[in-house]
Design a protein around this motif. Sequence first.
Motif, PDB file in Angstrom:
ATOM      1  N   GLY A 142       0.815  -1.204   0.000  1.00 45.84           N
ATOM      2  CA  GLY A 142       0.000   0.000   0.000  1.00 45.84           C
ATOM      3  C   GLY A 142       0.851   1.257   0.000  1.00 45.84           C
ATOM      4  O   GLY A 142       1.974   1.268   0.506  1.00 45.84           O
ATOM      5  N   ILE A 143       0.302   2.307  -0.595  1.00 50.70           N
ATOM      6  CA  ILE A 143       0.919   3.631  -0.566  1.00 50.70           C
ATOM      7  C   ILE A 143      -0.171   4.645  -0.225  1.00 50.70           C
ATOM      8  O   ILE A 143      -1.359   4.362  -0.322  1.00 50.70           O
ATOM      9  CB  ILE A 143       1.590   3.998  -1.906  1.00 50.70           C
ATOM     10  CG1 ILE A 143       0.591   3.874  -3.063  1.00 50.70           C
ATOM     11  CG2 ILE A 143       2.828   3.133  -2.156  1.00 50.70           C
ATOM     12  CD1 ILE A 143       1.137   4.330  -4.415  1.00 50.70           C
ATOM     13  N   SER A 144       0.249   5.836   0.163  1.00 55.46           N
ATOM     14  CA  SER A 144      -0.715   6.846   0.599  1.00 55.46           C
ATOM     15  C   SER A 144      -1.155   7.725  -0.566  1.00 55.46           C
ATOM     16  O   SER A 144      -0.430   7.919  -1.540  1.00 55.46           O
ATOM     17  CB  SER A 144      -0.116   7.717   1.704  1.00 55.46           C
ATOM     18  OG  SER A 144       1.104   8.299   1.273  1.00 55.46           O
ATOM     19  N   THR A 201       0.336  -1.931  -4.985  1.00 54.29           N
ATOM     20  CA  THR A 201      -0.866  -2.658  -5.412  1.00 54.29           C
ATOM     21  C   THR A 201      -2.143  -1.947  -5.017  1.00 54.29           C
ATOM     22  O   THR A 201      -3.212  -2.296  -5.506  1.00 54.29           O
ATOM     23  CB  THR A 201      -0.890  -4.078  -4.821  1.00 54.29           C
ATOM     24  OG1 THR A 201      -0.936  -3.987  -3.382  1.00 54.29           O
ATOM     25  CG2 THR A 201       0.344  -4.868  -5.240  1.00 54.29           C
ATOM     26  N   ARG A 202      -2.067  -0.984  -4.094  1.00 60.46           N
ATOM     27  CA  ARG A 202      -3.265  -0.247  -3.695  1.00 60.46           C
ATOM     28  C   ARG A 202      -2.876   1.078  -3.054  1.00 60.46           C
ATOM     29  O   ARG A 202      -1.714   1.291  -2.677  1.00 60.46           O
ATOM     30  CB  ARG A 202      -4.106  -1.050  -2.707  1.00 60.46           C
ATOM     31  CG  ARG A 202      -3.463  -1.255  -1.340  1.00 60.46           C
ATOM     32  CD  ARG A 202      -4.474  -1.769  -0.341  1.00 60.46           C
ATOM     33  NE  ARG A 202      -3.886  -1.971   0.970  1.00 60.46           N
ATOM     34  CZ  ARG A 202      -4.567  -2.025   2.110  1.00 60.46           C
ATOM     35  NH1 ARG A 202      -5.887  -1.883   2.076  1.00 60.46           N
ATOM     36  NH2 ARG A 202      -3.968  -2.221   3.261  1.00 60.46           N
ATOM     37  N   VAL A 203      -3.861   1.946  -2.936  1.00 55.04           N
ATOM     38  CA  VAL A 203      -3.685   3.254  -2.308  1.00 55.04           C
ATOM     39  C   VAL A 203      -4.640   3.356  -1.131  1.00 55.04           C
ATOM     40  O   VAL A 203      -5.804   2.948  -1.222  1.00 55.04           O
ATOM     41  CB  VAL A 203      -3.978   4.399  -3.303  1.00 55.04           C
ATOM     42  CG1 VAL A 203      -3.911   5.756  -2.609  1.00 55.04           C
ATOM     43  CG2 VAL A 203      -3.004   4.352  -4.472  1.00 55.04           C
ATOM     44  N   ILE A 204      -4.154   3.893  -0.007  1.00 52.53           N
ATOM     45  CA  ILE A 204      -5.007   4.257   1.125  1.00 52.53           C
ATOM     46  C   ILE A 204      -5.000   5.773   1.223  1.00 52.53           C
ATOM     47  O   ILE A 204      -3.932   6.389   1.281  1.00 52.53           O
ATOM     48  CB  ILE A 204      -4.521   3.643   2.442  1.00 52.53           C
ATOM     49  CG1 ILE A 204      -4.550   2.114   2.368  1.00 52.53           C
ATOM     50  CG2 ILE A 204      -5.372   4.132   3.609  1.00 52.53           C
ATOM     51  CD1 ILE A 204      -3.987   1.433   3.607  1.00 52.53           C
ATOM     52  N   THR A 205      -6.170   6.382   1.238  1.00 50.47           N
ATOM     53  CA  THR A 205      -6.231   7.838   1.216  1.00 50.47           C
ATOM     54  C   THR A 205      -6.147   8.433   2.619  1.00 50.47           C
ATOM     55  O   THR A 205      -6.466   7.787   3.624  1.00 50.47           O
ATOM     56  CB  THR A 205      -7.535   8.348   0.580  1.00 50.47           C
ATOM     57  OG1 THR A 205      -8.634   8.160   1.492  1.00 50.47           O
ATOM     58  CG2 THR A 205      -7.830   7.661  -0.733  1.00 50.47           C
ATOM     59  N   GLN A 206      -5.764   9.696   2.647  1.00 53.31           N
ATOM     60  CA  GLN A 206      -5.899  10.511   3.840  1.00 53.31           C
ATOM     61  C   GLN A 206      -7.370  10.867   4.011  1.00 53.31           C
ATOM     62  O   GLN A 206      -8.175  10.698   3.088  1.00 53.31           O
ATOM     63  CB  GLN A 206      -5.033  11.772   3.704  1.00 53.31           C
ATOM     64  CG  GLN A 206      -4.946  12.648   4.932  1.00 53.31           C
ATOM     65  CD  GLN A 206      -4.550  11.881   6.181  1.00 53.31           C
ATOM     66  OE1 GLN A 206      -5.426  11.382   6.890  1.00 53.31           O
ATOM     67  NE2 GLN A 206      -3.267  11.776   6.444  1.00 53.31           N
ATOM     68  N   VAL A 219      -8.424   1.704  -4.578  1.00 53.48           N
ATOM     69  CA  VAL A 219      -8.318   2.727  -3.538  1.00 53.48           C
ATOM     70  C   VAL A 219      -9.134   2.317  -2.320  1.00 53.48           C
ATOM     71  O   VAL A 219     -10.330   2.012  -2.430  1.00 53.48           O
ATOM     72  CB  VAL A 219      -8.805   4.096  -4.050  1.00 53.48           C
ATOM     73  CG1 VAL A 219      -8.861   5.122  -2.916  1.00 53.48           C
ATOM     74  CG2 VAL A 219      -7.890   4.602  -5.167  1.00 53.48           C
ATOM     75  N   ALA A 220      -8.486   2.285  -1.156  1.00 53.77           N
ATOM     76  CA  ALA A 220      -9.183   2.152   0.123  1.00 53.77           C
ATOM     77  C   ALA A 220      -9.324   3.548   0.699  1.00 53.77           C
ATOM     78  O   ALA A 220      -8.334   4.270   0.836  1.00 53.77           O
ATOM     79  CB  ALA A 220      -8.399   1.258   1.076  1.00 53.77           C
ATOM     80  N   VAL A 221     -10.547   3.930   1.010  1.00 60.18           N
ATOM     81  CA  VAL A 221     -10.811   5.294   1.452  1.00 60.18           C
ATOM     82  C   VAL A 221     -10.547   5.409   2.947  1.00 60.18           C
ATOM     83  O   VAL A 221     -11.228   4.780   3.763  1.00 60.18           O
ATOM     84  CB  VAL A 221     -12.257   5.709   1.151  1.00 60.18           C
ATOM     85  CG1 VAL A 221     -12.494   7.160   1.575  1.00 60.18           C
ATOM     86  CG2 VAL A 221     -12.557   5.537  -0.336  1.00 60.18           C
ATOM     87  N   HIS A 237     -10.870   2.251   4.988  1.00 63.60           N
ATOM     88  CA  HIS A 237      -9.775   2.073   5.937  1.00 63.60           C
ATOM     89  C   HIS A 237     -10.038   3.025   7.094  1.00 63.60           C
ATOM     90  O   HIS A 237     -10.011   4.240   6.921  1.00 63.60           O
ATOM     91  CB  HIS A 237      -8.429   2.377   5.272  1.00 63.60           C
ATOM     92  CG  HIS A 237      -7.252   2.137   6.176  1.00 63.60           C
ATOM     93  ND1 HIS A 237      -6.904   0.870   6.603  1.00 63.60           N
ATOM     94  CD2 HIS A 237      -6.369   2.990   6.752  1.00 63.60           C
ATOM     95  CE1 HIS A 237      -5.841   0.955   7.385  1.00 63.60           C
ATOM     96  NE2 HIS A 237      -5.503   2.225   7.498  1.00 63.60           N
ATOM     97  N   ILE A 238     -10.315   2.482   8.272  1.00 59.34           N
ATOM     98  CA  ILE A 238     -10.780   3.283   9.388  1.00 59.34           C
ATOM     99  C   ILE A 238      -9.613   3.674  10.293  1.00 59.34           C
ATOM    100  O   ILE A 238      -8.928   2.813  10.857  1.00 59.34           O
ATOM    101  CB  ILE A 238     -11.839   2.522  10.212  1.00 59.34           C
ATOM    102  CG1 ILE A 238     -12.958   1.994   9.296  1.00 59.34           C
ATOM    103  CG2 ILE A 238     -12.403   3.431  11.302  1.00 59.34           C
ATOM    104  CD1 ILE A 238     -13.686   3.070   8.509  1.00 59.34           C
TER     105      ILE A 238
END
Length: 281
Positions: free
Chosen positions: A137-139, A165-170, A189-191, A256-257
């Motif tokens: 994951g990356i931001s 492979t995926r992005v986790i957002t702020q 994208v995981a929010v 993503h909590i």
Amino acid sequence: MTTPQEVAGPRSGLAALVRNISYEVMPFKGTEQAVVEAVPISVPLTVTATEAKGLDATLGLAERLLARGYRVAPHLPARQFVDRAQVSDVLDRLTAAGADSVFVIGGDAPRPAGTFPDAHSLLQVMAEIGHPFAEVGISGYPEGHGSIPRPVVDEALRRKAPLATRVITQICFDAATTRDWASGVGLPVAVGMPGPVGRQKLVRISAGVGLGRSARFLQKQQGLLRRFLLPGSYDPTRLARRLGAVAPGTNLRGLHIFTFNELAGTERWRQRLLDSLAEAR
């Protein structure tokens, strides 16, 4: 007149996001026990890393939770790595613990400890070494970064994406803004969104990460910003439902909590959300 299909669209979008939910935890004293008491092993976790706590606290908690059967992605902050040998040692350590997922960030240290100034440089060396992780994951920052110019952030994401492979957002409180930003990202994208945390704490955190449009969005919402300043906890349900409404047909794949270690309350909220979706079906 609203058709059943139109009603089902947002509902199915939210259900898909909730099925792919994960929690962020912080490596403090008592975190391991709090996770075990409140969080099912079916919920994936990430473990944060800070300069104050050091990388070993993150890795240690990740190892213990992996041993308990959780799927855990430790944060790997590039600026805390000294050299290639340390990267190799950490990859070996995580492999031995059974980790198959990591989250690579630049980190909050004002100066790099060694040769890695940003996430991209660490990702490159991990790829050269031949890391074993199925998920990297990356931001991502739908509203930009609080202290880095938007063009720089966008270019960094473009360079990192082929190695992830995926992005986790702020955090972003505007679902449409998140959807529009994600449309230009070529990865799932995981929010990232806050769980049920104290409102005043959330306002402080939001200010610290420089949320621009979101602050203006809150001001427009008939006293919503005022309610944020009242005692009690923020309820993320409305934001989750708005994300569910805009998610179908996009690359928004999960939530993503950011729990801020409020794990029991976060899990109760998730269960209520699952119950409401089951009743709606």
